[in-house]
Scaffold this motif. Structure first.
Motif, PDB file in Angstrom:
ATOM      1  N   ILE A  47     -20.216  23.871  -4.278  1.00 30.10           N
ATOM      2  CA  ILE A  47     -19.500  22.667  -4.687  1.00 30.10           C
ATOM      3  C   ILE A  47     -18.056  23.038  -4.973  1.00 30.10           C
ATOM      4  CG2 ILE A  47     -20.097  22.924  -7.135  1.00 30.10           C
ATOM      5  CD1 ILE A  47     -20.361  19.832  -7.248  1.00 30.10           C
ATOM      6  N   SER A  48     -17.119  22.154  -4.640  1.00 28.91           N
ATOM      7  CA  SER A  48     -15.698  22.437  -4.816  1.00 28.91           C
ATOM      8  C   SER A  48     -15.344  22.501  -6.305  1.00 28.91           C
ATOM      9  CB  SER A  48     -14.859  21.371  -4.125  1.00 28.91           C
ATOM     10  OG  SER A  48     -15.086  20.096  -4.701  1.00 28.91           O
ATOM     11  N   PRO A  49     -14.225  23.156  -6.668  1.00 29.88           N
ATOM     12  CA  PRO A  49     -13.840  23.273  -8.080  1.00 29.88           C
ATOM     13  C   PRO A  49     -13.728  21.942  -8.804  1.00 29.88           C
ATOM     14  CG  PRO A  49     -12.554  24.798  -6.764  1.00 29.88           C
ATOM     15  CD  PRO A  49     -13.329  23.944  -5.795  1.00 29.88           C
ATOM     16  N   ASP A  50     -13.262  20.886  -8.088  1.00 30.80           N
ATOM     17  CA  ASP A  50     -13.128  19.574  -8.718  1.00 30.80           C
ATOM     18  C   ASP A  50     -14.371  18.716  -8.567  1.00 30.80           C
ATOM     19  OD1 ASP A  50     -13.069  18.897  -6.045  1.00 30.80           O
ATOM     20  OD2 ASP A  50     -11.062  18.008  -6.089  1.00 30.80           O
ATOM     21  N   GLY A  51     -15.396  19.238  -7.900  1.00 32.89           N
ATOM     22  CA  GLY A  51     -16.648  18.504  -7.741  1.00 32.89           C
ATOM     23  C   GLY A  51     -16.622  17.430  -6.678  1.00 32.89           C
ATOM     24  N   ALA A  52     -15.518  17.312  -5.930  1.00 38.01           N
ATOM     25  CA  ALA A  52     -15.394  16.221  -4.962  1.00 38.01           C
ATOM     26  C   ALA A  52     -16.104  16.491  -3.650  1.00 38.01           C
ATOM     27  CB  ALA A  52     -13.916  15.947  -4.698  1.00 38.01           C
ATOM     28  N   SER A  53     -16.392  17.755  -3.344  1.00 33.37           N
ATOM     29  CA  SER A  53     -16.988  18.100  -2.051  1.00 33.37           C
ATOM     30  C   SER A  53     -18.143  19.070  -2.227  1.00 33.37           C
ATOM     31  CB  SER A  53     -15.945  18.744  -1.127  1.00 33.37           C
ATOM     32  OG  SER A  53     -14.920  17.842  -0.795  1.00 33.37           O
ATOM     33  N   VAL A  54     -19.080  18.995  -1.286  1.00 34.66           N
ATOM     34  CA  VAL A  54     -20.151  19.980  -1.235  1.00 34.66           C
ATOM     35  C   VAL A  54     -20.256  20.511   0.186  1.00 34.66           C
ATOM     36  CG1 VAL A  54     -21.484  18.950  -3.130  1.00 34.66           C
ATOM     37  CG2 VAL A  54     -21.969  18.298  -0.753  1.00 34.66           C
ATOM     38  N   ALA A  55     -20.760  21.735   0.299  1.00 32.03           N
ATOM     39  CA  ALA A  55     -21.014  22.340   1.597  1.00 32.03           C
ATOM     40  C   ALA A  55     -22.272  23.180   1.491  1.00 32.03           C
ATOM     41  CB  ALA A  55     -19.829  23.190   2.053  1.00 32.03           C
ATOM     42  N   TYR A  56     -22.990  23.307   2.600  1.00 32.12           N
ATOM     43  CA  TYR A  56     -24.209  24.102   2.593  1.00 32.12           C
ATOM     44  C   TYR A  56     -24.659  24.379   4.021  1.00 32.12           C
ATOM     45  CZ  TYR A  56     -26.132  19.316   2.897  1.00 32.12           C
ATOM     46  OH  TYR A  56     -26.395  18.006   3.243  1.00 32.12           O
ATOM     47  N   VAL A  57     -25.616  25.261   4.133  1.00 31.92           N
ATOM     48  CA  VAL A  57     -26.216  25.581   5.423  1.00 31.92           C
ATOM     49  C   VAL A  57     -27.562  24.875   5.499  1.00 31.92           C
ATOM     50  CG1 VAL A  57     -27.048  27.411   6.939  1.00 31.92           C
ATOM     51  CG2 VAL A  57     -25.059  27.818   5.473  1.00 31.92           C
ATOM     52  N   ALA A  58     -27.810  24.185   6.617  1.00 31.74           N
ATOM     53  CA  ALA A  58     -29.063  23.446   6.793  1.00 31.74           C
ATOM     54  C   ALA A  58     -29.719  23.846   8.111  1.00 31.74           C
ATOM     55  CB  ALA A  58     -28.807  21.944   6.778  1.00 31.74           C
ATOM     56  N   GLU A  59     -31.019  23.624   8.187  1.00 32.55           N
ATOM     57  CA  GLU A  59     -31.775  23.868   9.409  1.00 32.55           C
ATOM     58  C   GLU A  59     -32.401  22.552   9.873  1.00 32.55           C
ATOM     59  OE1 GLU A  59     -34.606  26.947   8.722  1.00 32.55           O
ATOM     60  OE2 GLU A  59     -33.104  28.384   8.016  1.00 32.55           O
ATOM     61  N   LYS A  60     -32.244  22.280  11.178  1.00 34.18           N
ATOM     62  CA  LYS A  60     -32.821  21.068  11.750  1.00 34.18           C
ATOM     63  C   LYS A  60     -33.257  21.365  13.180  1.00 34.18           C
ATOM     64  CE  LYS A  60     -30.154  17.543  12.770  1.00 34.18           C
ATOM     65  NZ  LYS A  60     -29.315  16.314  12.611  1.00 34.18           N
ATOM     66  N   GLY A  61     -34.553  21.228  13.424  1.00 33.67           N
ATOM     67  CA  GLY A  61     -35.062  21.460  14.763  1.00 33.67           C
ATOM     68  C   GLY A  61     -34.809  22.856  15.279  1.00 33.67           C
ATOM     69  N   GLY A  62     -34.826  23.838  14.382  1.00 34.01           N
ATOM     70  CA  GLY A  62     -34.616  25.223  14.777  1.00 34.01           C
ATOM     71  C   GLY A  62     -33.163  25.634  14.862  1.00 34.01           C
ATOM     72  N   ALA A  63     -32.229  24.710  14.681  1.00 36.59           N
ATOM     73  CA  ALA A  63     -30.792  25.018  14.738  1.00 36.59           C
ATOM     74  C   ALA A  63     -30.226  25.111  13.319  1.00 36.59           C
ATOM     75  CB  ALA A  63     -30.056  23.948  15.521  1.00 36.59           C
ATOM     76  N   ARG A  64     -29.251  26.001  13.152  1.00 35.00           N
ATOM     77  CA  ARG A  64     -28.563  26.119  11.870  1.00 35.00           C
ATOM     78  C   ARG A  64     -27.269  25.313  11.915  1.00 35.00           C
ATOM     79  NH1 ARG A  64     -27.562  32.094  10.190  1.00 35.00           N
ATOM     80  NH2 ARG A  64     -26.605  32.060  12.259  1.00 35.00           N
ATOM     81  N   LEU A  65     -27.045  24.560  10.851  1.00 33.07           N
ATOM     82  CA  LEU A  65     -25.874  23.694  10.776  1.00 33.07           C
ATOM     83  C   LEU A  65     -25.081  23.988   9.509  1.00 33.07           C
ATOM     84  CD1 LEU A  65     -27.648  20.345  11.720  1.00 33.07           C
ATOM     85  CD2 LEU A  65     -26.275  21.786  13.252  1.00 33.07           C
ATOM     86  N   LEU A  66     -23.776  23.811   9.597  1.00 32.87           N
ATOM     87  CA  LEU A  66     -22.910  23.872   8.432  1.00 32.87           C
ATOM     88  C   LEU A  66     -22.572  22.436   8.060  1.00 32.87           C
ATOM     89  CD1 LEU A  66     -21.221  25.594   6.455  1.00 32.87           C
ATOM     90  CD2 LEU A  66     -19.362  25.502   8.137  1.00 32.87           C
ATOM     91  N   ILE A  67     -22.937  22.040   6.851  1.00 34.08           N
ATOM     92  CA  ILE A  67     -22.740  20.654   6.409  1.00 34.08           C
ATOM     93  C   ILE A  67     -21.607  20.614   5.391  1.00 34.08           C
ATOM     94  CG2 ILE A  67     -23.854  18.571   5.546  1.00 34.08           C
ATOM     95  CD1 ILE A  67     -25.207  19.845   8.020  1.00 34.08           C
ATOM     96  N   HIS A  68     -20.631  19.754   5.635  1.00 39.36           N
ATOM     97  CA  HIS A  68     -19.524  19.571   4.695  1.00 39.36           C
ATOM     98  C   HIS A  68     -19.330  18.084   4.472  1.00 39.36           C
ATOM     99  CE1 HIS A  68     -14.929  19.824   3.779  1.00 39.36           C
ATOM    100  NE2 HIS A  68     -15.647  19.766   2.665  1.00 39.36           N
TER     101      HIS A  68
END
Length: 455
Positions: free
Chosen positions: A265-286
């Motif tokens: 989570i960003s320092p100001d709490g306005a954004s999140v990011a994470y790594v996700a898996e869907k259908g065997g693929a890895r995604l970067l979510i922002h």
């Protein structure tokens, strides 16, 4: 967020009274950064072979620390087969063992677990709490006025807040954090062994609890302590939820994925990011937007830029490492390093630093270095904690070479501006707000010194 519930009242168990912490923190004391080099303590008996309080020498100092303003310190000393704490010049009672000593942010309060034989209690500001079966690490609030920890008695775990205990259950918490105004806490626990985790946000009196079931296998709190992000289970899938300390019932839910990890989570709490898996693929979510995650494994955490313009992260893959930044057209910095880690940004977000390690065949040591804006600094046996000055001009880090420890300051090309004298122990650096002073604690023999240098 549904499932709100009220506390059942304060239980009769009172484990420790918090002397001083319920008052205004450091009232009457200057708690600003100490800007003059000062010998804050001399460990009595460590060199002379006889203690100031009895004839036994101090055999060992297993733990010590300084507050980030230089106005608080503690050390644990082994003397006469027992251990005692000295906090800001005050010597506490001796115990069979002492664990997890924790300073308040202002350095004026100290809590630790203490054993007398096999009997355990929490000690807060030198005062013993009630004997209990188990204890968890204590947490001080950002304003240093409150202390919270978990204690187990009668087979049940209780939160203890400023000496008062809440109704307990059979499990202990595994994540914890305070709000910015020190009025609320968030934690993750389970109602019973084997049950799914639940995220709880509550006031310090446990009178207004908001819970989110099947949530909190991972929980992160923004640096400004206003917002929370957590991983939530939903019918065999996972999603990220976001909420605030101020309005924990208002929840933002992310999309469902097969798996979610590496939540940030960003320092100001306005954004999140994470790594996700869907259908065997890895995604970067922002912030809900998906993009492919690069080949390799994430090293450390996703680090948000303080200026709010995206984030960066490190990836290791088959003998090489790379630094990635979010955003269209962002260049990838690939290097043939054996390891990387400890990514950090300057306050304005325009500069970055991380540590690299590259072993030279036939050479021992001198394999670790700071990489500042893509440029390698000097090599040492060990480097730790690279930190930018507030104005973003300089980077300070601790280094070790041939068993000697010292502070290093570099410019934005990685070149050494100054290498400080050697000390027995060197603690994390702090810059003054204007970036003109660098301060840090050191230990040399029996002396504990708050060292301040002009830049």
């Amino acid at each position: 967020m549904k499932g709100s519930m009220k506390a059942l009242g304060i239980a009769a168990l009172v484990l420790a009274s918090l002397s001083g912490c319920s008052k205004e923190p450091g009232k009457g004391k200057d708690l600003s950064l100490l800007t003059t080099s000062t010998t804050v303590a001399e460990i009595a008996g460590l060199q002379q072979g006889a203690g100031a309080w009895n004839s036994e020498p101090v055999r060992n100092v297993p733990q010590l620390d300084f507050s980030s303003n230089g106005r608080g310190y503690f050390y644990v000393a082994e003397q006469g087969g027992a251990f005692h704490v000295v906090h800001n010049g005050n010597r506490h009672t001796s115990y069979t063992n002492i664990l997890t000593p924790t300073l308040s942010p202002d350095g004026q309060h100290l809590a630790y677990q203490a054993y007398v034989d096999d009997k355990l209690r929490m000690v807060v500001d030198g005062k013993d709490g009630e004997v209990v079966e188990e204890l968890e690490i204590p947490f001080f609030s950002p304003d240093s006025r409150h202390i919270v920890y978990q204690a187990k008695k009668g087979g049940r775990w209780y939160f203890v807040v400023d000496g008062h205990s809440t109704p307990g259950n059979g499990t202990q918490h595994n994540q914890f954090g305070f709000s910015a105004d020190s009025s609320r806490i968030a934690y993750v626990d389970t109602v019973s062994e084997g049950a799914p985790p639940r995220l709880v946000v509550t006031d310090l009196g446990f009178k207004k609890l908001t819970t989110r079931e099947a949530t909190g296998s991972v929980m992160v709190i923004s640096e400004n302590r206003t917002r929370i992000a957590a991983i939530s289970d939903a019918g065999g899938k996972k999603r990220v939820i976001e909420l605030s300390f101020a309005q924990p019932d208002s929840v933002k839910e992310g999309a469902l994925y097969d798996n979610v990890r590496d939540l940030a989570i960003s320092p100001d709490g306005a954004s999140v990011a994470y790594v996700a898996e869907k259908g065997g693929a890895r995604l970067l979510i922002h912030d809900g937007k998906e993009q492919p995650f690069p080949a390799g494994e994430l090293v450390g955490s996703i680090i948000f830029r303080p200026d709010g313009k995206g984030f960066g992260f490190l990836v290791g893959s088959k003998g090489s490492c790379a630094f990635y930044q979010s955003g269209a057209g962002a260049e990838v910095e690939k290097r043939p390093y054996d390891e990387v880690g400890e990514l950090a940004y300057s306050k304005d977000g325009n500069s970055h630093v991380y540590l690299g390690r590259k072993v030279t065949p036939g050479q021992t040591g001198k394999s670790i270095f700071a990489v500042v804006n893509g440029k390698e600094g000097a090599r040492f046996d060990k480097v730790a904690g690279p930190t930018f000055s507030p104005d973003g001009r300089l980077v300070a880090y601790r280094a070790r070479q041939d068993g000697k420890r010292f502070m290093v300051v570099s410019d934005l090309d990685g070149k050494i501006v100054r290498q400080d004298p050697v000390h027995e122990m060197v603690f994390p650096p702090v810059f003054s707000n204007d970036g003109k002073l660098l301060a840090y604690g050191v230990k040399d023999g029996a002396k504990l010194v708050w060292n301040v240098e002009k830049l």
